[in-house]
Design an enzyme around this catalytic site. Structure first.
Site, PDB file in Angstrom:
ATOM      1  N   ASP A 461      13.988  15.974  27.669  1.00 39.12           N
ATOM      2  CA  ASP A 461      15.231  15.745  26.949  1.00 39.12           C
ATOM      3  C   ASP A 461      16.053  14.713  27.706  1.00 39.12           C
ATOM      4  OD1 ASP A 461      17.647  17.954  25.370  1.00 39.12           O
ATOM      5  OD2 ASP A 461      17.399  15.796  25.337  1.00 39.12           O
ATOM      6  N   ASP A 671       9.023  27.747 -17.259  1.00 36.38           N
ATOM      7  CA  ASP A 671       8.860  26.364 -16.832  1.00 36.38           C
ATOM      8  C   ASP A 671       7.555  26.259 -16.067  1.00 36.38           C
ATOM      9  OD1 ASP A 671       9.458  23.707 -16.609  1.00 36.38           O
ATOM     10  OD2 ASP A 671      10.639  23.917 -14.789  1.00 36.38           O
ATOM     11  N   ASP A 736      11.549  23.721 -21.823  1.00 36.52           N
ATOM     12  CA  ASP A 736      11.896  22.307 -21.979  1.00 36.52           C
ATOM     13  C   ASP A 736      11.011  21.681 -23.047  1.00 36.52           C
ATOM     14  OD1 ASP A 736       9.413  21.811 -20.829  1.00 36.52           O
ATOM     15  OD2 ASP A 736      10.248  21.592 -18.820  1.00 36.52           O
ATOM     16  N   ASP A1346       5.039 -19.579  -3.701  1.00 36.09           N
ATOM     17  CA  ASP A1346       4.762 -19.694  -5.127  1.00 36.09           C
ATOM     18  C   ASP A1346       5.400 -20.982  -5.633  1.00 36.09           C
ATOM     19  OD1 ASP A1346       3.945 -18.492  -7.819  1.00 36.09           O
ATOM     20  OD2 ASP A1346       6.078 -18.932  -8.108  1.00 36.09           O
ATOM     21  N   ASP A1427      -1.146 -21.534  -8.417  1.00 41.24           N
ATOM     22  CA  ASP A1427       0.205 -21.830  -7.935  1.00 41.24           C
ATOM     23  C   ASP A1427       0.623 -20.964  -6.769  1.00 41.24           C
ATOM     24  OD1 ASP A1427       0.254 -19.527  -9.366  1.00 41.24           O
ATOM     25  OD2 ASP A1427       1.995 -20.027 -10.590  1.00 41.24           O
ATOM     26  N   ASP A1428      -0.266 -20.124  -6.278  1.00 41.57           N
ATOM     27  CA  ASP A1428       0.020 -19.274  -5.120  1.00 41.57           C
ATOM     28  C   ASP A1428      -0.591 -19.902  -3.878  1.00 41.57           C
ATOM     29  OD1 ASP A1428       1.418 -17.373  -6.555  1.00 41.57           O
ATOM     30  OD2 ASP A1428      -0.413 -16.289  -7.091  1.00 41.57           O
ATOM     31  N   ASP A1610     -29.547  -3.432   2.868  1.00 35.83           N
ATOM     32  CA  ASP A1610     -30.307  -2.246   2.476  1.00 35.83           C
ATOM     33  C   ASP A1610     -30.884  -2.493   1.088  1.00 35.83           C
ATOM     34  OD1 ASP A1610     -31.194   0.479   3.043  1.00 35.83           O
ATOM     35  OD2 ASP A1610     -29.939   1.035   1.334  1.00 35.83           O
ATOM     36  N   GLU A1652     -36.777  -4.869   1.066  1.00 33.92           N
ATOM     37  CA  GLU A1652     -35.874  -5.117   2.183  1.00 33.92           C
ATOM     38  C   GLU A1652     -35.830  -6.607   2.539  1.00 33.92           C
ATOM     39  OE1 GLU A1652     -33.869  -3.110   3.601  1.00 33.92           O
ATOM     40  OE2 GLU A1652     -34.539  -1.115   3.023  1.00 33.92           O
ATOM     41  N   ASP A1685     -32.345  -1.204   8.217  1.00 34.19           N
ATOM     42  CA  ASP A1685     -32.992   0.050   8.631  1.00 34.19           C
ATOM     43  C   ASP A1685     -34.490   0.034   8.363  1.00 34.19           C
ATOM     44  OD1 ASP A1685     -32.937   0.127   5.923  1.00 34.19           O
ATOM     45  OD2 ASP A1685     -31.882   2.034   5.723  1.00 34.19           O
TER      46      ASP A1685
END
Length: 1755
Positions: A461, A671, A736, A1346, A1427-1428, A1610, A1652, A1685
């Site tokens: 503390d 309810d 309700d 942007d 435009d990004d 794989d 593989e 593998d």
């Protein structure tokens, strides 16, 4: 006293309501107001600001609200008279004395009437010389003249004060806050001085120069009341006035004393900060000056430690002493005394009198006895501050963690004891004991406290001034009954039993000690950081360690809950015997039940409700007088504070009055609450509650979903119960307007039973308050019960039911009765109740053998509704039982996790309550009960499928003393097992199938046989019995290490289902010494694999060595081994648990192996996970059940699909078309047309926003000169193919803004109007992911931009015309385009060429070859998507320079600059990214999916269940011809396009774990059978359930010299239709997954090895391209790796033998792969199948395997 830092000291901190005042020594020759010039100016500025608001009108004067107050007038104008006396603000020199003004002689005896007590009343004396206020009353004070000055007037008489009267005096400002009182007093004293009353002001010794007169006292009193309203006075001022309301002089005296103390402290701080010493004065004088200043500051609560003091002293050294600043600055542990020794030595050399002066170096023993935290004197001394302390002064209190200490001893010893609150002291009284002294007589209360929040730890503390501990077993040199009080934050005294020393022995073998107080009346053991700082120990919360100032680490710090803790293992126990306990023993018969125990017993109800219940006998067995209510008022239950935390209370009395006229059970409120997420399938997600209006009786029922039939079943049950039990008929039910209540089915049911449904009206939330408050109360109780008991969350409804039982039995303070009493039922017998979560032992009536333990640990939940038993949760059996055969568990081992008042605290109280009920293990029990373990049929949680958090006993039993595991490990494991078996599991796997509910009635003694998993070739290994082999030493070590993994505690469970059993050695955690199988070393196994000729026709069996990664070739150099380790090190591969030993019975040896034939399945079709089934066991395998994912939906296929080979003779026209048209995926339409957004939009507000967006878009088009506005063309004159249709589209963005866009219909544009060779490029997703990954590893700033209306910046070359916008009203005219309008085929390409040219020519960028829209220079990388723009750079200024250049040409908007060092959130191309620079990056799409998935009209969360995997193995798609009409076929195809379109968008962005299922279902878009739709719904459901999952990246280690690019490959051989193979690849950069691919092989492979090879060859081109991109963006070297593998594939790649290639195609493919590997410096390594995360790309996996392979990189 509270430790304060030098920079945090505030001279205005005195006088608060929570702090005491300590009078300090004040020099009599110093003006207390003369603190500093700057402070005076600040004070006058404050008063000027306060008064400047009160100058204009009478209403803004000092006391404007009083009707008797008039605005002040100049002296020439007589003031208005509203009574017999002049106005209080018009004090003139020659005012007449009103008649009857003369009072008694002494000021304290002035008779005030109530009217005269008003602040507005001022009766002047006959010869009053008080000045008149000027016209600007309340204006700021002017700067005092030299004659008034800033000091007190030392006049000898009152007459002298009256001679120099000023005509006008400005009044002081109004006091507006207690915190401003010190500054206000200064201006008030100046006001008195200017009013010729300086002689009555108390001087520094507390006495005025002259005696105050009655007139002056009255003036003082009234002006103080006027300008210092009582509501703004500090507490200590109010205390003085409460004794004598006229004692203003005492207030002034104390204020001056405080100001003098602050002035002295400020002067000392300034002096210490500006020390100068060059040897011109004796060193003795300099040392005395410095030590006196430090002593005064320490005594006044400003602690100056050695380090700060030495820095301040060295900074002021000059001349020959200056070199000390450079020789000592690195000495971290230097003390003030050591520094002065060097100063004395230099001074003696300067004076040439070293031999004639005494030596200043002291013995170490002298330094140890010094009373300060630093040593700077030649002998120990006790500093006594303020020896002339007045009687009304108080000792300064010191705060600890919600406690503070003060001393009650006489004033002579007060300082020394108070000083001990922050540092070791030299005690002077008879109770003082030094470290090491023996204790002769003591009454220290040794109390065992083992139930802290974190057991065995001390709470650190920073606000505590003293260390407090509850157990006396660590206190050394203790003395009992010290004269020290402990005061908490509410100023309540806590008794102290003893004071002593707390001795530490840290990791570096250093020992130290601090003072400690002993008290049993605190919640935690507190360790003061201030006292640790006094012994040169600090807490570093960044490294979580205790350390010295030189950086030496002493002990770790543990973060638990909201606090930090340090272990008690560093405390040295005391060797004293347990002294006499001061507490008085209370007999068992007279001891009362503690209130906290009753509070927890009765579901954490409040004290008032419990007392009412006991008074009215709604709770029986004991009375109100049997409970100790002393702590009820101040008791704070931590569980209630956590569980019942709320924002505000519901409004009471909101129901209609007519409801009170109904009879009991005629008017119900209902309810529904829910859903509760992340629960097992068997646990309910909702509950529905009912409350009777008259009796307030409550019922609760669990629900798994909110379907109509589920709600109808509950209504039927509750109505029948009320009719049969209470002979009443329900007339009205209030609810309700939720769809579960307003549906037609329920409405007809209520109508049939003659019940009136009463729905809440619109916006009338108060009318439904009864049901809503009940649900809130029950939910609060539920959270509190779970928090208190530590039980898992899936038992939440048991807590609800327990709370309902108790709540029905508690009396209401309003009606004085409980709901049970209103209903005519008897009160609840509390002796039949157990605390929720109480540990118990349940009798096992059917053990395996007679020597098997008969008791099963469990936790009591609630009384049974169907019997006289109790519902008890048994974690080991994963179920709940209804039984009376249990005994309450006591002792330390049954302790719960949270707080120290759990079940153990009240063991004796619980025994007293349950004394009348005998346990089944009692010695006098004769007859055994017949209702053993009655399973509750009513309880929804009778059978819980869980993974309890406890290791099985078989682990500890399997370990023999002869194992290689150290003995300490066995001991710790055995202790952990015994302790864990009786603890409530904290967490539970929420994804356990519902089918594994009931354990077998009789547990089989035969263990299960582990399933055999398929190899890469799809073949099966035959089982050679026996399988177990003894472990080698290396394997034993690895198993032991793996067994400690915290992520896999159920190693036996995993090994039973996921282990490959072959004829190679198997490592075992149990260390079984089976000698029937010869031992094979790892080296020999590896050697066999390396030198074996590769088989082409059939794949070799997989080696199941205990090594995680086994290279296929023998390393020739150490560097290659390091390369392999470097590549593997950072990959997010799963941690495999150790394999447990498996014993097979003799009958099994005679059984032949079970073989499973291969099947051709669209989703795997190979039943390899079920090759071997359990023998002689009725209990089904949990893993088998996990793969059976069943989603309840009426239209979903419920047929059990088996792995059958589909017939190949049928024609599948739609399937063939689907395979050829996989790319025909339509995106979801999220936009609106003009008529939908504006013309026919009934939402007025939304319509207005779209109209505003429309005009904004038109203005932008005109601004950009999109078309030629000078001329309009007739439609008949223009070639129709050059006319482009246009339209407005509208949409609402996720940030809430409404957007309009004018676009061209490029989908119907004629081919002659554009150049088909132009390309519209955007940044590749792999390029974006690569850039983001490099940004994380290199601490780059990420800026998002942007460009508004980007396409409109690009000119159009072709001659094209469009129709004018609708608002112009020229439908027959055309306008010619000048700019690239959105939607045109060429607009994208035009914009790309425009922005590319600008970036290269104007911004100095260059485009990365082969990666379009990726631009770079030496400092910045840009990714462009239309435009990004996303900018990456090491220096944020580099990004800013690019932005400035872009703004010169384009309307550039900064979406996110990315300058913060905290977590930043981006939305980049649909990815929601959370990025904290230098730490982590999280990529997800939760918000987007939450918005889009519900719009697909797919039913979500059927039956409230959550899927654990996107698909299930063992199923194939039945491809019979579809028999549906054309319209339905088109509708379903359109639905599939929407669903698969969204899934593809998400999967290729970041959910690479879904790519296999997406690819497979995409092949069937044009074959929308019911089964295909069901599987698609299942995939969308899984996406919804896991929409919060994120792709997690962590920063790479800074020591890594290279970038590591890895592809994990794989293939699943022949598992697709027509025996095609599925291949998958995952790409990782520096351990971060940046992409994945799952696709069907374009050719039919003839073996696993061929599949593989095909998969690896598909990954190499992209791997090389990514490698080039990484080298262009980051100049670090790059290491490329391939992991597979398949050992045979690696062998073929490494081999130089071409003789065994079966055909030309296979040979050329393999040879090309060899060339690519060798030519591109690719490293190829083997990875275990269980660790191959690319396995999720090629086939459906069981739930456990799916989670194991994905939880490291997406969660």
């Amino acid at each position: 006293m509270e430790s304060q830092q030098l920079s945090q000291h505030s001279p205005n901190s005195h006088g608060s309501a929570c702090a005491s005042v300590t009078s300090k020594e004040v020099h009599t020759n110093q003006d207390p107001l003369d603190v500093s010039a700057s402070k005076t100016e600040e004070c006058e500025k404050a008063s000027t600001k306060a008064n400047s608001q009160q100058t204009t009108t009478p209403a803004s004067s000092a006391v404007p609200e009083n009707p008797h107050h008039a605005s002040p007038q100049p002296a020439s104008v007589p003031p208005p008279q509203n009574g017999p006396y002049p106005q209080q603000c018009m004090m003139t020199q020659n005012q007449a004395n009103p008649s009857g003004w003369s009072f008694y002689g002494h000021p304290s005896m002035i008779p005030y009437t109530p009217y005269q007590m008003s602040p507005m009343y001022f009766p002047p004396g006959p010869q009053s010389q008080f000045p008149q206020y000027p016209s600007s009353v309340g204006t700021p004070l002017s700067t005092p003249s030299p004659e008034s000055g800033n000091t007190f007037t030392d006049s000898s008489s009152a007459d002298s004060d009256m001679t120099s009267t000023k005509k006008y005096v400005r009044p002081p400002p109004m006091l507006t806050s207690p915190n401003d009182f010190p500054n206000w007093v200064k201006t008030y004293i100046k006001f008195l001085q200017n009013s010729n009353l300086g002689g009555i002001i108390p001087t520094v010794n507390g006495k005025p120069v002259r005696q105050i007169t009655d007139d002056e006292l009255t003036f003082l009193y009234n002006t103080f009341q006027i300008f210092a309203p009582s509501q703004f006075l500090p507490t200590w001022v109010k205390d003085i006035l409460s004794v004598d309301y006229t004692d203003i002089m005492k207030i002034l005296s104390k204020s001056i004393e405080k100001m003098q103390s602050d002035t002295q402290e400020a002067n000392d701080i300034v002096t210490l900060a500006n020390l100068q010493y060059n040897g011109s004065t004796p060193a003795d004088a300099f040392e005395t000056k410095v030590t006196n200043i430090i002593d005064r500051l320490n005594n006044n609560g400003i602690h100056i430690n050695n380090k700060v003091a030495c820095q301040l002293i060295m900074r002021g050294l000059s001349g020959e002493y200056k070199f000390l600043r450079y020789t000592r600055h690195r000495h971290l542990n230097m003390t003030v005394a050591e520094l002065f020794l060097d100063i004395h030595a230099i001074y003696e050399e300067q004076q040439g009198s070293r031999n004639s002066k005494p030596n200043y170096r002291r013995n170490p023993s002298d330094e140890k006895n010094d009373s300060r935290s630093y040593t700077n004197t030649t002998k120990p001394k006790v500093i006594a501050r303020n020896p002339q302390k007045t009687n009304n002064s108080k000792s300064k209190t010191a705060r600890a963690h919600n406690v503070s200490t003060s001393n009650n001893s006489p004033s002579t010893d007060n300082d020394s004891i108070s000083k001990s609150t922050t540092e070791p002291i030299q005690l002077n009284n008879k109770h003082d004991l030094h470290l090491g002294q023996k204790l002769t007589e003591s009454t220290v209360n040794h109390t065992n406290h083992s139930d802290d929040e974190l057991p065995g730890h001390l709470l650190l503390d920073s606000g505590a001034s003293r260390t407090l501990i509850r157990s006396a077993h660590h206190i050394h040199s203790a003395s009992s009954n010290p004269d020290i009080n402990v005061v908490d934050a509410q100023k309540r005294n806590i008794p102290i039993n003893a004071i002593g020393d707390l001795q530490f022995h840290f990791q570096d073998n250093t020992k130290t000690s601090i003072k400690v107080l002993h008290t049993p009346n605190i919640a935690y053991d507190l360790l003061s950081l201030n006292e640790l700082a006094a012994v040169d120990i600090t807490a570093c919360f960044t490294k979580n360690v205790l350390e010295r100032s030189d950086g030496t680490v002493l002990a770790p710090i543990v973060k638990y809950g909201d606090f930090y803790w340090v272990s008690k293992k560093y405390l040295l126990p005391s060797n004293i015997s347990v002294p006499t306990i001061n507490n008085v023993h209370t007999s068992e018969s007279t001891r009362k039940y503690p209130y906290p125990f009753i509070h927890r017993m009765l579901a954490h109800a409040n004290a008032q409700t419990i007392r009412y219940s006991l008074k009215n006998n709604t709770i029986t067995y004991f009375n109100e007088s049997d409970v100790d209510w002393s702590s009820a008022i101040d008791y704070q239950c931590p569980d209630c504070l956590i569980g019942k935390s709320t924002k505000h209370r519901h409004i009471k009395g909101s129901r209609l009055k007519y409801q009170n006229s109904y009879e009991p059970f005629q008017y119900l409120h209902t309810d529904i609450f829910g859903p509760v997420h992340n629960l097992p399938n068997s646990a309910p997600s909702y509950f529905i509650s009912f409350t009777d209006e008259t009796t307030k009786f409550r019922w609760v029922y669990p629900l798994h979903d909110r379907r109509e039939d589920s709600i109808l079943d509950v209504f039927t049950t509750i109505l029948a119960f009320i009719k049969n039990q209470f002979q009443a008929s329900v007339l009205v039910i209030q609810m309700d307007r939720g769809s579960e209540y307003t549906n037609r089915t329920l409405h007809k049911f209520l109508e049939k039973n003659g019940i009136t449904p009463c729905y809440t009206t619109t916006a009338d939330s108060r009318a439904h308050g009864v049901a809503e408050r009940l649900n809130r109360t029950l939910l609060d109780d539920c959270r509190t019960q779970l928090q208190c008991s530590g039980l898992p969350n899936h038992l939440w409804f048991s807590a609800i039911e327990f709370s309902t039982i108790v709540r029905n039995s508690l009396a209401s303070p309003k009606s004085k009765k409980s709901a049970r009493q209103h209903a005519g039922l008897a009160g609840l017998d509390i002796s039949t109740l157990l605390p929720f979560g109480q540990p118990v032992i349940v009798n096992d009536h059917n053990p395996n053998s007679k020597i098997h333990p008969r008791g099963i640990p469990g936790y009591a939940l609630h009384p049974s509704r169907n019997s006289y038993g109790y519902i008890i949760y048994l974690p080991s059996l994963k179920k709940t039982v209804d039984t009376t055969n249990y005994v309450i568990l006591q002792g330390k081992e049954s302790r719960l996790d949270q707080f120290n008042y759990d079940a153990l605290t009240f063991d004796e109280d619980l025994n007293r309550l349950t004394a009348s009920y005998h346990s089944f293990i009692a010695s006098n029990e004769i007859q055994e009960s017949n209702d053993l373990n009655i399973e509750s049929d009513h309880d929804f949680q009778s059978d819980i499928e869980l993974h309890p958090e406890q290791p099985r006993n078989v682990l500890s039993k399997a370990v023999s003393p002869t194992d290689s595991t150290p003995p300490s490990t066995h001991t710790e494991d055995s202790k952990r097992v015994s302790k864990t078996n009786i603890r409530a599991p904290r967490e539970v796997d929420p994804n356990i199938s519902e089918s594994n509910i009931l354990p077998s009635k009789k547990r089989s003694s035969t263990p299960q046989i582990s399933n055999i998993e398929s190899t890469g070739s799809g073949g099966m290994h035959k089982l050679n019995v026996p399988l177990l082999a003894p472990m080698s030493q290396s394997n034993t070590h690895e198993s032991s290490h793996a067994s400690k993994s915290k992520d896999f505690r159920h190693s036996d469970s995993y090994s039973e289902n996921e282990t490959n059993h072959t004829n190679v050695p198997i490592s075992s955690t149990g260390g079984t010494n089976n000698k029937t199988v010869p031992q094979i070393s790892d080296q020999e196994t590896e050697k066999r694999i390396i030198h074996r000729s590769p088989s082409i026709d059939a794949s070799p069996p997989e080696n199941n060595s205990s090594h995680n990664i086994v290279p296929i070739k023998t390393p020739t150099t150490v560097s290659e081994q390091n390369t392999e380790e470097s590549i593997i090190a950072d990959l997010p591969l799963p941690d495999l648990p150790p394999e447990s030993p498996t014993e097979f019975p003799d009958p099994f040896k005679e059984l032949p192996p079970i073989n499973s034939r291969q099947t051709n399945s669209s989703l795997g079709g190979i039943g390899d996970s079920n090759a071997y089934t359990t023998i002689n066991s009725k209990k089904r395998s949990l893993e088998d059940n996990e793969t059976e994912i069943k989603v309840s939906r009426d239209t979903w296929n419920t047929k059990n699909m088996r792995s059958l080979e589909p017939p190949r003779s049928k024609k599948r026209i739609h399937l063939i078309a689907a395979v050829k048209a996989v790319k025909s995926i339509k995106p979801i339409r999220t936009t609106l047309r003009y008529d939908e957004a504006i013309t026919y939009n009934k939402d007025i507000k939304e319509k207005e926003k779209y109209i505003e967006a429309y005009h904004k878009e038109v203005n932008q088009l005109l601004k950009m000169k999109t078309w030629d506005t000078d001329e309009y063309y007739d439609r008949k004159e223009i070639d129709p193919k050059r006319v482009i249709n246009s339209m407005f589209i509208f949409n609402k963005k996720r940030d809430g803004t409404h957007k309009a866009r004018f676009v061209a219909r490029g989908d119907i544009q004629h081919p002659d109007t554009y150049d088909s060779g132009m390309q519209s490029n955007t940044v590749h997703h792999y390029a974006l992911m690569t850039s983001l990954s490099l940004a994380l590893d290199n601490n780059y700033y990420i800026t998002q931009l942007d460009i508004s209306s980007a396409y409109l910046y690009a000119d159009i070359k072709e001659e094209l015309y469009i129709r004018p916008p609708p608002h112009l009203g020229m439908n027959d005219k055309l306008i010619r385009l000048k700019k690239s309008l959105y939607g045109l085929k060429q607009s994208g390409a035009n914009w790309y060429e425009t922005i590319k040219s600008y970036l290269i020519q104007q911004c100095g960028m260059e485009e990365v070859r082969g990666w379009s829209c990726v631009f770079k220079n030496s400092q910045v990388t840009i990714c462009l998507f239309v435009d990004d723009m996303v900018l990456f750079s090491k220096n944020l200024n580099s990004n800013k320079r690019i932005i400035e250049k872009l703004k010169m040409q384009y309307d550039t908007k900064i979406i996110n600059l990315g300058e913060s060092d905290e977590e930043i959130q981006y939305d980049i191309l649909g990815l929601e990214i959370k990025y904290q620079r230098g730490k982590y990056m999280k990529l997800g799409m939760e918000n987007s999916l939450t918005e889009k998935i519900p719009k697909l009209n797919v039913p979500l969360n059927p039956k409230g269940r959550k899927l654990s995997a996107p698909g299930q193995p063992g199923l194939y798609i039945d491809q019979d011809e579809l028999e549906i009409d054309e319209d339905e076929y088109k509708e379903k195809v359109h639905e599939m396009q929407k669903l698969i379109g969204l899934a593809s968008y998400v999967g290729y962005k970041f959910r690479f774990d879904l790519l296999y299922y997406i690819n497979t279902l995409a092949q069937h878009i044009l074959f929308p059978s019911r089964q295909v739709l069901d599987m698609t719904y299942e995939l969308i459901q899984f996406m919804w359930d896991t929409r919060d999952k994120q792709l997690i990246w962590h920063k790479n280690k800074p020591t890594e010299p290279d970038n590591k690019l890895v592809a994990i490959s794989d293939a699943s051989y022949g598992n697709q239709p027509y025996y095609k193979s599925q291949i998958g690849n995952i790409y990782l950069l520096n351990g971060k997954v940046i992409g994945g691919k799952s696709t069907k092989a374009s050719l039919t492979c003839t073996s696993t090895t061929e599949a593989e090879i095909h998969a690896i060859s598909e990954s190499v081109p992209l791997l090389n391209n990514l490698s080039y991109l990484i080298q262009e963006l980051n100049k670090k070297p790059i290491i490329k790796g391939l992991l597979t593998d398949s050992r045979s594939t690696i062998s073929i790649i490494k081999s130089t033998n071409e003789e065994k290639f079966r055909n030309r195609f296979f040979g050329t493919k393999a040879m090309r792969l060899r060339d690519e590997v060798s030519g591109n410096n690719l490293y190829v390594y083997y990875i275990e199948t269980k660790k191959n995360i690319a396995d999720v790309m090629t086939k459906p996996l069981p739930i456990k395997t799916f989670k194991l392979l994905t939880n490291k990189w997406i969660h």
